[in-house]
Design an enzyme around this catalytic site. Sequence first.
Site, PDB file in Angstrom:
ATOM      1  N   HIS A 167      24.341  50.612  26.989  1.00 57.26           N
ATOM      2  CA  HIS A 167      25.400  51.610  26.806  1.00 57.26           C
ATOM      3  C   HIS A 167      24.978  52.705  25.841  1.00 57.26           C
ATOM      4  CE1 HIS A 167      28.117  49.148  29.173  1.00 57.26           C
ATOM      5  NE2 HIS A 167      27.459  48.145  28.627  1.00 57.26           N
ATOM      6  N   GLU A 185       0.469  48.774  15.213  1.00 52.19           N
ATOM      7  CA  GLU A 185      -0.621  48.731  14.227  1.00 52.19           C
ATOM      8  C   GLU A 185      -1.944  48.323  14.862  1.00 52.19           C
ATOM      9  OE1 GLU A 185      -0.111  46.327  10.687  1.00 52.19           O
ATOM     10  OE2 GLU A 185       0.665  48.030   9.595  1.00 52.19           O
ATOM     11  N   LYS A 206      -0.653  53.653   1.749  1.00 50.58           N
ATOM     12  CA  LYS A 206      -0.518  52.729   0.612  1.00 50.58           C
ATOM     13  C   LYS A 206      -1.228  53.312  -0.617  1.00 50.58           C
ATOM     14  CE  LYS A 206      -0.113  47.903   2.102  1.00 50.58           C
ATOM     15  NZ  LYS A 206      -0.766  46.625   2.263  1.00 50.58           N
TER      16      LYS A 206
END
Length: 433
Positions: A294, A273, A405
């Site tokens: 792994h 951000e 938003k």
Amino acid sequence: MNVDIGNALASVASPGASRDSLERLDEQVADAHERIVAGMENAEHGYEALNLPERTDPDEIRAAVEPVADSEALITVGIGGSALGAATITDALASESDTEAVYLDNVDPAWVSNHLERLPLEETAINVVSRSGTTAETLANFLVVRDAFEAAGVDWTERTIVTTGESGPLRNLADRHDLPSLKVPDGVPGRFSALSAVGMVAAAVCGHDLEALLAGAAAERESLTGSLFDCPAYAYGATAYALDQRGAGINAMVPYAESLETFAEWFAQLWAESLGKDDLGQTPARALGVTDQHSQLQLYRAGQRDKLVTFVSPGETDDRPIPDTDVDELAYLGDSTLGELLEAEFEATEASLAAAGRPNVRLELETVDEYELGGLLYGMEAACVLAGELYGVNTFEQPAVEWAKKATRGLLGGGDFEEADAVAEKTELRIGR
Ligand SMILES: O=P(O)(O)OC[C@H]1O[C@H](O)[C@H](O)[C@@H](O)[C@@H]1O
């Protein structure tokens, strides 16, 4: 915190930064440091976050949580910077208190319901955190949590603490119900607020040493100087920047401790951000040692040369011996402990990347305690602020997130936002049913 950038040098890795190029970059670091110090002295937006070790008042936080201090569980309702700092702290640290810290930072209905159904609500506290006081996910979850408390016959007003800005819907609600409340400090963006009430209310309820967290951060602050060769935080920020400039556009954060897995999430928000703007920025990735050796190590050692791997070495931890076995091939394990195995795997993985010429940096802690964690959080914030100066971006804003938003609010009928129109304008090329 110590930082070892040896494996990021051009003599080891490609992409890598030569010692000469780092010397040249250091002149920019000196200028950036002056800018940062001026921002801190003038309490400018964002830079003010680096003053938190001195500004945060642990007594005020402890006083606010006093009424719920012996709760069996604490539900923190928040998202992004209003949840990840607190979660990083309570996940990382061992505690003598039995309080379970739960973070509702998603609006997945089944997951929210599971938490509310299994927790003993009459012994549970609520910690609502939103800097703006308007974030839809946080306010929706809070309404759901309140409702669940009411349905269970528990007075939520007796069990709720609010942390928010000076004004806004959440502040109004706290005032209306006379709830204990704390203020998100002015000038401190959410992702830089771990060392304020935003990150420390949960730590206080869980019985952690707030003073030690702040002391670790203050020590890191003391180490901010005008040279990357003298300052671990700047060494990290400058090296990550230099490698990005040379093609390492991905930064994989790999702590070698289960307890620090959330730290990698916190770092991802901080880095993404803050630096992801103007078509710039380094993409944070998250992995966990030894588990992801792994699954992801193949890519990190032999895939595209577009990655910096950042290891976090947790230093001294509790240990557990590996029992002896009469299976010959496994006998070597019986002479070791799980901690020694973890350490050997860390060293081997680090060396395997260096041997393949892949850049990596090591962040070293002495142990995972309040002091060291405070230093790590502060150090990464300072590294990020420095990197933002070097990129020349506005580190402390997030217009791209704000766009989404607004679109969400528009879709839900929460106002007239042109961003919402983009949803209807989606290009489709649908294959399948
Ligand atoms: O604390 P709030 O105002 O509720 O914001 C919570 C989060 O919202 C947005 O997603 C911002 O981009 C984040 O930086 C912020 O931390």
